[in-house]
Design a protein around this motif. Structure first.
Motif, mmCIF file in Angstrom:
data_model
loop_
_atom_site.group_PDB
_atom_site.id
_atom_site.type_symbol
_atom_site.label_atom_id
_atom_site.label_comp_id
_atom_site.label_asym_id
_atom_site.label_seq_id
_atom_site.Cartn_x
_atom_site.Cartn_y
_atom_site.Cartn_z
ATOM 1 N N PHE A 146 0.835 -1.206 0.000
ATOM 2 C CA PHE A 146 0.000 0.000 0.000
ATOM 3 C C PHE A 146 0.869 1.254 0.000
ATOM 4 O O PHE A 146 2.103 1.183 -0.010
ATOM 5 C CB PHE A 146 -0.954 -0.009 1.194
ATOM 6 N N HIS A 147 0.197 2.415 0.027
ATOM 7 C CA HIS A 147 0.871 3.706 -0.150
ATOM 8 C C HIS A 147 0.649 4.638 1.042
ATOM 9 O O HIS A 147 -0.153 5.584 0.954
ATOM 10 C CB HIS A 147 0.352 4.398 -1.410
ATOM 11 N N PRO A 148 1.379 4.471 2.135
ATOM 12 C CA PRO A 148 1.261 5.446 3.231
ATOM 13 C C PRO A 148 1.908 6.781 2.891
ATOM 14 O O PRO A 148 1.784 7.743 3.654
ATOM 15 C CB PRO A 148 2.003 4.755 4.379
ATOM 16 N N ASP A 149 2.596 6.854 1.749
ATOM 17 C CA ASP A 149 3.288 8.072 1.342
ATOM 18 C C ASP A 149 2.380 9.101 0.693
ATOM 19 O O ASP A 149 2.772 10.260 0.534
ATOM 20 C CB ASP A 149 4.414 7.726 0.358
ATOM 21 N N VAL A 150 1.157 8.724 0.327
ATOM 22 C CA VAL A 150 0.322 9.599 -0.495
ATOM 23 C C VAL A 150 -0.252 10.763 0.317
ATOM 24 O O VAL A 150 -0.924 10.558 1.330
ATOM 25 C CB VAL A 150 -0.815 8.796 -1.158
ATOM 26 N N THR A 151 0.022 11.967 -0.152
ATOM 27 C CA THR A 151 -0.542 13.182 0.443
ATOM 28 C C THR A 151 -1.862 13.518 -0.264
ATOM 29 O O THR A 151 -2.222 12.926 -1.283
ATOM 30 C CB THR A 151 0.421 14.364 0.294
#
Length: 266
Positions: free
Chosen positions: A199-204
């Motif tokens: 998954f993408h915890p980096d997405v703002t």
């Protein structure tokens, strides 16, 4: 009684007689290696957290000719981010990045792969990366279930996280499953000091706008969420995911050898 005034960060403050001098500024921490795959890509929230923790970012784009270091002695850790390409693509830079992951594995340094980066880690460890057998994708927020190992590592996992992928990876031999899902069973893995998140915890918030606009054709894939659900679900789940990410990255960086911490202070 008289006071002395001193200038600190352009502000005038009063110093009491006999008060100890201000402590010297801490030495800078080692930078974190950041591997990106498009000219406009950013490390997003992961980069924001790392900078807030005092780390500079050493950004490299091997796809455009940037070299990767032969050792991580000069870095606190490394993160390989996502991208629209596949870990199965024949491009030289894809193979180069997969092969390079042997460096943090061999040196037992903190490594994190996000989406494509996690699939590259799985390939380096001998795992298979492939599309969903029914052609389903995960684009939007989906539930994950931390395993006992995942809860032991970090107790406060979010129950929904943001995804943007059509391929997944199997659990490589010797790796531990930290979180699982439904359409794509492997959501998070650990192999020593190396971690991979599908998954993408980096997405703002800004990144979500860009992705759902420029990649709007992918929102029609089987299993993908409609665009308005991305933002509605973010309002519900983002606070938990953001807090979890900060705690995870703090623990992840703590895995750097103490010798590196001493080196940063020299």
């Amino acid at each position: 009684m008289s006071f002395q005034s001193v200038e600190i960060n352009d502000e005038t403050v009063l110093r009491l007689p006999g008060a100890a001098s201000a402590a010297p500024a801490p030495e800078p921490l080692l930078p974190v290696l950041i591997v990106l795959h498009q000219e406009t890509s950013t490390p997003g929230r992961v980069g924001n957290v790392l900078r807030a923790l005092g780390h500079r970012l050493d950004v490299r784009r091997p796809r455009f000719g940037d070299p990767l270091p032969a050792t991580l002695d000069d870095h606190a850790g490394a993160v390989i981010f996502g991208g629209p390409m596949s870990a199965n693509d024949p491009d030289d830079y894809v193979r180069q990045e997969i092969d390079w992951i042997a460096v943090p594995l061999r040196e037992q340094r903190p490594f994190l792969g996000i989406c494509l980066g996690a699939q590259m880690l799985a390939k380096q460890l001998g795992g298979r990366v492939a599309p969903h057998p029914q052609g389903r994708a995960q684009i939007g927020y989906y539930p994950i279930r931390p395993t006992a190992a995942g809860l032991s590592l970090c107790p406060d996992w979010p129950d929904h996280v943001y995804h943007w992928h059509g391929e997944g990876f199997e659990l490589p031999a010797g790796a531990e499953l930290l979180a699982e899902g439904s359409d794509f069973p492997v959501e998070a893995i650990q192999a020593g000091h190396a971690f991979g998140f599908q998954f993408h915890p980096d997405v703002t918030y800004a990144m979500m706008h860009r992705w759902t606009t420029r990649g709007c054709e992918r929102l029609g894939l089987p299993g993908a969420r409609e665009r308005h659900h991305h933002f509605a679900d973010r309002a519900v789940h983002d606070v938990t995911e953001r807090a979890w990410l900060k705690r995870f990255l703090q623990g992840w960086l703590a895995r750097a050898p103490m010798s590196l911490m001493a080196q940063a202070a020299e």
